[in-house]
Design a protein around this motif. Structure first.
Motif, PDB file in Angstrom:
ATOM      1  N   PRO A   1       0.760  -1.191   0.061  1.00 15.72           N
ATOM      2  CA  PRO A   1      -0.140  -0.046   0.069  1.00 15.72           C
ATOM      3  C   PRO A   1       0.603   1.358   0.063  1.00 15.72           C
ATOM      4  CG  PRO A   1      -0.637  -1.758   1.975  1.00 15.72           C
ATOM      5  CD  PRO A   1       0.650  -2.009   1.160  1.00 15.72           C
ATOM      6  N   SER A   2       0.366   2.273  -0.671  1.00 16.00           N
ATOM      7  CA  SER A   2       0.976   3.676  -0.550  1.00 16.00           C
ATOM      8  C   SER A   2       0.844   4.263   0.734  1.00 16.00           C
ATOM      9  CB  SER A   2       0.434   4.565  -1.749  1.00 16.00           C
ATOM     10  OG  SER A   2       0.259   4.092  -2.856  1.00 16.00           O
ATOM     11  N   PRO A   3       1.980   5.221   1.001  1.00 19.91           N
ATOM     12  CA  PRO A   3       1.902   5.862   2.537  1.00 19.91           C
ATOM     13  C   PRO A   3       0.698   6.616   2.583  1.00 19.91           C
ATOM     14  CG  PRO A   3       3.794   6.305   1.187  1.00 19.91           C
ATOM     15  CD  PRO A   3       2.940   5.530   0.240  1.00 19.91           C
ATOM     16  N   VAL A   4       0.059   6.786   3.668  1.00 17.05           N
ATOM     17  CA  VAL A   4      -1.256   7.550   3.809  1.00 17.05           C
ATOM     18  C   VAL A   4      -0.734   9.066   4.141  1.00 17.05           C
ATOM     19  CG1 VAL A   4      -3.164   7.713   5.419  1.00 17.05           C
ATOM     20  CG2 VAL A   4      -2.194   5.464   5.000  1.00 17.05           C
ATOM     21  N   LEU A   5      -1.894   9.835   3.122  1.00 14.52           N
ATOM     22  CA  LEU A   5      -1.229  11.115   3.032  1.00 14.52           C
ATOM     23  C   LEU A   5      -2.229  11.758   4.118  1.00 14.52           C
ATOM     24  CD1 LEU A   5      -0.739  11.976  -0.301  1.00 14.52           C
ATOM     25  CD2 LEU A   5       0.718  11.474   1.208  1.00 14.52           C
TER      26      LEU A   5
END
Length: 95
Positions: free
Chosen positions: A69-73
């Motif tokens: 998963p992508s980082p959570v902004l």
């Protein structure tokens, strides 16, 4: 092995948190800018610590499917879209 010209290496103590060590190293050398290009865990650690000014996200033309998963902004960021060399980039920054 000879390092690349202009490249410095910073040895970290793996038993201690990495970010304070990195920031101390940079501060001692009077460096005020850092470009972080890393994996999801590395990027998330900077986001979670609030240690960032700008975020650039390149959008791929293909969907890779399942993976890390992508980082959570953080919520409430301002975003603008840029086009660089045919690639769409989201530029996020704080208000």
């Amino acid at each position: 092995e000879r390092p690349c010209p202009g490249v410095e290496y910073c040895r970290l103590d793996a038993s201690l948190p990495a970010l304070p060590q990195v920031f101390s190293y940079l501060y001692d050398r009077k460096l005020q800018s850092l470009l972080v290009e890393g994996g999801s865990q590395t990027l998330q650690s900077f986001l979670d610590a609030g240690c960032w000014d700008e975020i650039f996200v390149e959008h791929a033309a293909v969907c890779l499917g399942d993976g890390v998963p992508s980082p959570v902004l953080p919520a409430g960021l301002h975003r603008e879209f840029l086009r660089r060399g045919g690639v769409v980039v989201s530029h996020y920054f704080r208000h």
